[in-house]
Design a protein around this motif. Structure first.
Motif, short mmCIF file in Angstrom:
data_model
loop_
_atom_site.label_atom_id
_atom_site.label_comp_id
_atom_site.label_asym_id
_atom_site.label_seq_id
_atom_site.Cartn_x
_atom_site.Cartn_y
_atom_site.Cartn_z
N ASP A 1 -0.48 -30.75 13.88
CA ASP A 1 0.51 -32.17 13.86
C ASP A 1 0.82 -32.88 12.67
O ASP A 1 1.83 -33.36 12.66
CB ASP A 1 -0.57 -32.96 14.81
CG ASP A 1 -0.73 -32.66 16.26
OD1 ASP A 1 -0.21 -31.82 16.91
OD2 ASP A 1 -1.88 -33.20 16.81
N LYS B 1 -6.73 -33.01 6.35
CA LYS B 1 -5.44 -34.32 6.26
C LYS B 1 -5.56 -34.70 4.90
O LYS B 1 -4.44 -34.86 4.44
CB LYS B 1 -5.92 -35.59 7.45
CG LYS B 1 -5.92 -35.32 8.73
CD LYS B 1 -6.11 -36.49 9.45
CE LYS B 1 -6.13 -36.08 11.14
NZ LYS B 1 -6.61 -37.22 11.81
N LYS C 1 -15.66 -28.93 12.89
CA LYS C 1 -15.23 -30.19 13.46
C LYS C 1 -16.26 -31.30 13.64
O LYS C 1 -16.28 -32.41 13.49
CB LYS C 1 -14.87 -29.79 14.94
CG LYS C 1 -13.38 -29.05 14.96
CD LYS C 1 -12.78 -28.57 16.05
CE LYS C 1 -11.58 -27.66 16.12
NZ LYS C 1 -11.45 -27.12 17.48
N THR C 2 -17.69 -30.86 14.17
CA THR C 2 -18.50 -31.80 14.21
C THR C 2 -19.18 -32.44 12.97
O THR C 2 -19.37 -33.73 12.96
CB THR C 2 -19.85 -30.83 14.80
OG1 THR C 2 -19.33 -30.49 15.95
CG2 THR C 2 -21.12 -31.88 15.09
N GLY D 1 -15.46 -34.03 11.05
CA GLY D 1 -14.85 -35.08 11.84
C GLY D 1 -13.14 -34.98 11.70
O GLY D 1 -12.85 -33.84 11.44
N ASP D 2 -12.55 -36.12 12.06
CA ASP D 2 -11.14 -35.94 12.19
C ASP D 2 -10.27 -35.60 10.93
O ASP D 2 -9.12 -35.23 10.90
CB ASP D 2 -10.71 -37.41 12.39
CG ASP D 2 -10.94 -37.81 13.79
OD1 ASP D 2 -11.34 -36.83 14.45
OD2 ASP D 2 -10.95 -38.85 14.07
N ASN D 3 -10.99 -35.53 9.71
CA ASN D 3 -10.18 -35.09 8.42
C ASN D 3 -10.05 -33.72 8.71
O ASN D 3 -9.03 -32.85 8.08
CB ASN D 3 -11.10 -35.36 7.04
CG ASN D 3 -10.17 -35.34 5.92
OD1 ASN D 3 -9.00 -35.34 5.76
ND2 ASN D 3 -10.78 -34.89 4.83
N TYR D 4 -10.81 -32.84 9.23
CA TYR D 4 -10.62 -31.41 9.41
C TYR D 4 -9.70 -31.04 10.43
O TYR D 4 -9.73 -31.17 11.62
CB TYR D 4 -12.22 -30.95 9.86
CG TYR D 4 -12.07 -29.36 10.17
CD1 TYR D 4 -11.58 -28.43 9.20
CD2 TYR D 4 -12.21 -28.77 11.36
CE1 TYR D 4 -11.80 -26.97 9.43
CE2 TYR D 4 -12.15 -27.43 11.86
CZ TYR D 4 -11.94 -26.46 10.83
OH TYR D 4 -11.80 -25.35 10.95
N LEU D 5 -8.54 -30.52 10.03
CA LEU D 5 -7.50 -30.10 10.98
C LEU D 5 -7.54 -28.71 11.69
O LEU D 5 -6.98 -28.60 12.68
CB LEU D 5 -6.17 -29.98 9.97
CG LEU D 5 -5.60 -31.39 9.55
CD1 LEU D 5 -4.44 -31.20 8.97
CD2 LEU D 5 -5.47 -32.37 10.68
#
Length: 119
Positions: free
Chosen positions: A3, A50, A29-30, A33-37
């Motif tokens: 994205d 990111k 991912k676990t 978190g969200d920084n991993y694309l």
């Protein structure tokens, strides 16, 4: 592919054995978190972020990857496409045998069973 464009990436060398990359991706991912694309698996196994992660995250990723060996769950869980197709075919054959057995028990002839199954 993503994205947003990744700001940072980590290239990891391939192992000499197959690995279940879905479980590896889930672990990242676990833990990250969200920084991993996400990742790509072409010439190297590349992880995308990111923003530039902390040194502790980078080291954690490298340590995790380095720790995966032939005995790791990520290796034991690997199944090739051929393995998945064979398992699917075996399951279908088992269901067909079960259905045929049940129809025979109900008194249907082999020709009637074949007609019902579209053979």
């Amino acid at each position: 592919m993503f994205d947003q464009l990744p700001e940072y990436k980590i290239d990891l060398n391939w192992k000499d054995f197959n690995i279940d990359l879905v479980s590896v991706d889930t672990w990242f991912k676990t833990k990250i978190g969200d920084n991993y694309l996400g990742n790509s698996a072409y010439y190297d196994f590349t992880l995308y972020f990111k923003t530039t992660p902390d040194d502790s995250i980078i080291q954690m990723v490298k340590d995790y990857w380095d720790a995966i060996d032939e005995h790791s769950p990520e290796v034991a869980n690997y199944s090739s496409i051929a393995d998945k197709i064979a398992a699917d075919q075996a399951a279908k054959a088992e269901k067909l045998a079960s259905a045929t057995s049940k129809l025979t028990a109900l008194g249907l002839t082999a020709d009637e069973i074949s007609a019902l199954m579209g053979k």
